[in-house]
Scaffold this motif. Sequence first.
Motif, mmCIF file in Angstrom:
data_model
loop_
_atom_site.group_PDB
_atom_site.id
_atom_site.type_symbol
_atom_site.label_atom_id
_atom_site.label_comp_id
_atom_site.label_asym_id
_atom_site.label_seq_id
_atom_site.Cartn_x
_atom_site.Cartn_y
_atom_site.Cartn_z
ATOM 1 N N HIS A 1 0.829 -1.210 0.000
ATOM 2 C CA HIS A 1 0.000 0.000 0.000
ATOM 3 C C HIS A 1 0.868 1.267 0.000
ATOM 4 O O HIS A 1 0.717 2.137 -0.852
ATOM 5 C CB HIS A 1 -0.937 -0.020 1.216
ATOM 6 N N GLU A 2 1.781 1.350 0.944
ATOM 7 C CA GLU A 2 2.597 2.577 1.039
ATOM 8 C C GLU A 2 3.497 2.722 -0.183
ATOM 9 O O GLU A 2 3.724 3.830 -0.673
ATOM 10 C CB GLU A 2 3.416 2.599 2.333
ATOM 11 N N GLU B 1 -6.240 7.590 -1.922
ATOM 12 C CA GLU B 1 -6.375 6.304 -1.219
ATOM 13 C C GLU B 1 -7.077 5.212 -2.036
ATOM 14 O O GLU B 1 -6.689 4.058 -1.985
ATOM 15 C CB GLU B 1 -7.058 6.504 0.133
ATOM 16 N N TYR C 1 -11.043 4.855 0.822
ATOM 17 C CA TYR C 1 -10.230 3.656 0.565
ATOM 18 C C TYR C 1 -11.004 2.614 -0.240
ATOM 19 O O TYR C 1 -10.621 2.253 -1.346
ATOM 20 C CB TYR C 1 -9.800 3.043 1.897
ATOM 21 N N HIS D 1 1.641 4.225 -3.061
ATOM 22 C CA HIS D 1 1.498 5.687 -2.971
ATOM 23 C C HIS D 1 2.639 6.419 -3.691
ATOM 24 O O HIS D 1 2.510 7.609 -3.978
ATOM 25 C CB HIS D 1 1.495 6.137 -1.509
ATOM 26 N N THR E 1 -4.747 3.880 -4.420
ATOM 27 C CA THR E 1 -3.687 3.134 -3.753
ATOM 28 C C THR E 1 -4.172 1.762 -3.315
ATOM 29 O O THR E 1 -3.434 0.775 -3.435
ATOM 30 C CB THR E 1 -3.134 3.950 -2.568
#
Length: 652
Positions: free
Chosen positions: A341-342, A364, A431, A345, A367
């Motif tokens: 996930h990170e 989000e 999200y 980004h 992502t």
Amino acid sequence: MEKFMFNSKLLLNFKLISNYKMTLRTNMLFLCCLAFMIALGSCKKSSTTNASENTTMKTYDPHSYALPSEAVMTHLNWTADIDFEKKIIQGVARISIHASEDAKKIMLDTKGLEIDKVTVGLDESPTEFSLAPAQEPLGSALEVEIQPGTKIINIYYKTSPGAEALQWLSPVQTAGGKHPFLFTQSQAILARSWIPLQDSPGIRFTYEATVTVPASLLALMSAENPQKKNSDGVYNFTMKQPIPAYLMALAVGDLEFEPIGPRTGVYAEPEVIEKAAYEFAEVDKMLEAAEALYGAYQWERYDLLVLPPSFPFGGMENPRLTFATPTILAGDRSLTSLVAHELAHSWSGNLVTNATWNDFWLNEGFTVYFENRIMEEVFGPSYSEMLASLAMQDLKSEVEEMKKGGNAADTRLKLDLKGRNPDDGVTSIAYDKGYFFLRTLEEKVGRERFDRFLAGYFKANAFKTMTTEDFIDYTNDSLFTKNNIPIDSTLYEQWIYGEGLPAQLPMVSSARFEQVDSVMGLWQAGKPAKSLNTTNWSTHEWLHFIRQLPDQMNVQKMRELDEAFGFTLSGNTEILTAWFTKAIRNKYTPTYKALEDFLVEVGRRKFLVPLYGEMIKTDAGRKMALTIYKKARPNYHFVAVNTLDDMLSYNP
Ligand code: BES
Ligand code: ZN
């Protein structure tokens, strides 16, 4: 993601019926607006000009005092001294600006900063400045007078000990127990509490920094980083790609580095570094999968930093250096979708950035979609469909709760957060509704076309800002028109501007969860827990199992499960949180000690909110919650405290 449903107070007076009428009216209005917007087309884009060449700020940001059409910052040269005794940062921010010809001032964001002196130019000529009275949650506008031709302003300042982005940890709050620790959390609008700057996601700048820390500690930033300590405690940083202020980050502590791959590595306290390097060993595979999907990684290195357990988030995508909670170090690499996930980004968010916090879903939702694709690539569809299925459960239950709380307006992807804290927009909507919207588009046009579209989107919009309306324009052109597919604006109406969930949702089916469901069926039919077949279950199957447990269970049933599967003693924080939630609901007291220890140690808001939230449902539980909270609160970061004070009606 973080979830909390307590901002409903404002809206409680609305009756359902008036909500319904409002929805009808809003829909009609929306249709008219949409027609108008389509008619205006690209004319909207060129109608505003900007003082800066390298930003694409064209949207009013209700969460910043900056006036980018007059003057924007383009570069920051930051010098700072980190004072652990006084818990302050003393700094000088030398800000390069680009101003329109007739601009007489530049507006910056600050919060709780003490401004000692402001000068302009390399020769540091004196200039006038004023700091406006503070307003919540924005802070104080700093207005600095400039002349035609002013290229640089220099701000001498100190942070306050309560600076909201900063968490100063004493040695006992760290793994090593010997050294203090400092970390920042700038997203969404807290960068202004440690650096005076233009704190709007639509304004990008490059930066360099010189940071002085105690000689026993290492300093790291969202920039090119050192890999070991030096003897004088002075560290230099450069970030040569332009980034928005919410990606400014700093951490200072007794930290070590361990390489993982050629471009990747991990920083952590010495006590944690081996465990962290083991847990994140798959990061290179993720990085390669991500690049193969949507284009080259633009930030050179990708490192991770494992923070102490009070870090309020799971992860934060600070460029070149993701900040991560130690609660994902499960020992079996089962919680590393957070790394995917990170990492994702680095494209969605850091490269193509939401223009304002009303467009947060663009960061989000994209992502989560990208994260899921990385996980599918590296671990296969049977794995990624478990993640999607958990996301669908989260989304449905959150939408229900938001509606019940009178908060239906925030179930739209496009938010209206003006006058509110952008934190209110951090729900499963951005999200998971964002994710399922993109998945709907994928299903409509086919994966191949959708992947080509996304790769093009990141390329065409790299280092730029995106509003939801820009996204619609871009999608109409590059996804639909280009592929000769008719534009279906009902999709936007339902997903982006409509409340709740569309009737037609993507089909999510997880064979592995179906197997869990059948095991659950056997247990409910009376088969003893100890004899259930749970071989090879991953964390996700366990989470699904615990979530599907009946709402009401007696203590014997709880004990039977606990004895068979050892939930209370689990080293997995996701499993613990799911189990503790059931334990509180069913007053299963044998877990209460473990629950309290957990809440005192861990400051990750995603865990705190459901646990305290479950406790306050009963009078006895509320008492217990307050007792624990009083003890635990000093270990929590401002963003968690801010949420929980409100949720628990706690007055310090
Ligand atoms: N950028 C967010 C964290 C964030 C959002 C901080 C809004 C402040 C305001 C980060 O990428 C994130 O989404 N973290 C999640 C992890 C994830 C796997 C869903 C978290 O912290 O739980
Ligand atoms: Zn995120």
